[in-house]
Design a protein around this motif. Structure first.
Motif, PDB file in Angstrom:
ATOM      1  N   THR A 200      12.257 -29.593   6.011  1.00  0.00           N
ATOM      2  CA  THR A 200      13.544 -28.613   6.407  1.00  0.00           C
ATOM      3  C   THR A 200      13.016 -27.362   7.017  1.00  0.00           C
ATOM      4  O   THR A 200      12.043 -26.813   6.778  1.00  0.00           O
ATOM      5  CB  THR A 200      14.261 -28.411   5.211  1.00  0.00           C
ATOM      6  N   HIS A 202      13.926 -23.506   7.883  1.00  0.00           N
ATOM      7  CA  HIS A 202      14.746 -22.645   7.200  1.00  0.00           C
ATOM      8  C   HIS A 202      14.485 -21.054   8.043  1.00  0.00           C
ATOM      9  O   HIS A 202      13.662 -20.804   8.877  1.00  0.00           O
ATOM     10  CB  HIS A 202      14.334 -22.224   5.928  1.00  0.00           C
ATOM     11  N   ALA A 207      16.853 -17.725   4.247  1.00  0.00           N
ATOM     12  CA  ALA A 207      16.327 -19.168   3.961  1.00  0.00           C
ATOM     13  C   ALA A 207      17.459 -20.293   4.124  1.00  0.00           C
ATOM     14  O   ALA A 207      17.261 -21.303   3.498  1.00  0.00           O
ATOM     15  CB  ALA A 207      16.097 -18.999   2.271  1.00  0.00           C
ATOM     16  N   ARG A 208      18.375 -20.125   4.835  1.00  0.00           N
ATOM     17  CA  ARG A 208      19.353 -20.889   5.200  1.00  0.00           C
ATOM     18  C   ARG A 208      18.659 -22.262   5.831  1.00  0.00           C
ATOM     19  O   ARG A 208      17.825 -21.867   6.799  1.00  0.00           O
ATOM     20  CB  ARG A 208      20.682 -20.570   5.990  1.00  0.00           C
ATOM     21  N   ILE A 209      19.009 -23.486   5.625  1.00  0.00           N
ATOM     22  CA  ILE A 209      18.482 -24.585   6.300  1.00  0.00           C
ATOM     23  C   ILE A 209      19.233 -24.766   7.758  1.00  0.00           C
ATOM     24  O   ILE A 209      20.342 -24.482   7.901  1.00  0.00           O
ATOM     25  CB  ILE A 209      18.977 -25.883   5.690  1.00  0.00           C
TER      26      ILE A 209
END
Length: 323
Positions: A200, A202, A207-209
């Protein structure tokens, strides 16, 4: 350019990537991995290695609760750091330009040890995770102000290296095995995490994907490059190049190794178009290390530029662009 590899057999290997010129009339040039050293470095398996990107300094961490240091130009073992009180699971250097400033060591007791690279005095021991939760991966932000750590039980922690304390922690949907800071093609500040077969991407601020990349099988190693590409490898035995701006595969080496890939190294982070910036290295659990030219990836199955066989069960790989 140099590589350092560790193994289950407690040995550590150093290699220098050199250019050989043929004495024939064609005067062709080939690359070779010349041995620098081979030490029985630890009394337990070598679990991690790290190298300062543009300096001749490397470190290894083992299951014997110690960190050892190496000078690559002289092929010298500089001795151990015995401050850790548990197995060392991850190491990371922070360098400012060509000069290493700090070494960080994450351990199975959840502690993070911060050393000054000048003399390797222990500056601080920080608590990244509770004592019962082992650290699994570690990454230092390019600014040197913060570090990220992932725990074996499924936690993510941010540590403020200036104030010497943990500033953030959360639980992940599933445990991550590795973490690294990266940039996309536009220079966006990002970090990547590997959790089983997923990687993933970020945003570093919240820290959002941004992207989730499915590698098909468990990811065991990855390395970001500053051209917005992430190279990953693992149980699929191949090496995949991901475009971090789109989250899609840009190229792939099928069957790069006969067994699972345990380490990937991008030799240089410069964008100057030099030959050096086109090389990556990979290591597999059967002891083989290979050098690849990324410009040939995607044109069928490329031939490695250089190969070395340690005949050991390799666990980790690190590299430096020092000539």
């Amino acid at each position: 350019m140099a590589l350092v590899a560790g193994s289950y057999e407690r040995f550590i290997w150093g290699f220098s990537l050199k250019t050989l010129t043929s004495s024939t009339a064609s005067s062709s040039e080939t690359l070779t991995l010349a041995p620098l050293f081979s030490y029985q470095a630890h009394t337990g398996p070598v679990r991690c290695v790290a190298a300062a990107p543009r300096a001749g300094l490397a470190a290894s961490g083992g299951a014997d609760d110690s960190v050892r240091l190496y000078d690559l130009p002289t092929a010298a073992d500089l001795g151990p750091l015995l401050d850790p009180t548990a197995a060392v699971s991850a190491l990371a250097f922070y360098s400012r330009g060509p000069v290493p400033r700090n070494l960080l060591a994450a351990c199975d007791d959840g502690a993070l040890h911060l050393y000054d690279a000048d003399g390797f005095a222990l500056l601080s021991t920080l608590r990244a995770f509770p004592r019962h939760e082992a650290a699994e991966g570690l990454a230092v932000h390019p600014s040197g102000r913060v570090a990220l750590a992932v725990g074996r039980a499924g936690a993510l922690a941010m540590v403020n290296l200036v104030r010497g304390r943990r500033s953030f922690a959360c639980r992940l949907e599933r445990p991550a095995s590795a973490v690294a800071y990266a940039e996309d093609r536009d220079g966006g500040d990002r970090f990547v995490m590997a959790a089983e077969e997923k990687v993933t991407l970020h945003d570093s601020e919240d820290a959002r994907i941004i992207h989730e990349m499915d590698c098909g099988k468990r990811v065991l190693a990855f390395a970001p490059a500053k051209n917005g590409v992430l190279y990953s490898g693992g149980e699929d035995r191949g090496i995949t190049a991901w475009d971090l701006s789109s989250g899609k595969v840009s190229s792939r080496i099928e069957g790069a190794h006969a067994t699972r890939v345990k380490g990937v190294v991008v030799f240089d982070n410069r964008k100057d178009g030099s030959e050096l910036s086109n090389l990556i290295a990979s290591a597999s659990s059967d002891g083989v290390i290979r050098i690849w030219d990324v410009r040939t990836i995607g044109n069928g199955k490329p031939t490695p530029l250089a190969v070395a066989n340690t005949k050991a069960r390799l666990t980790c790989l690190a590299g430096t662009s020092l000539k």
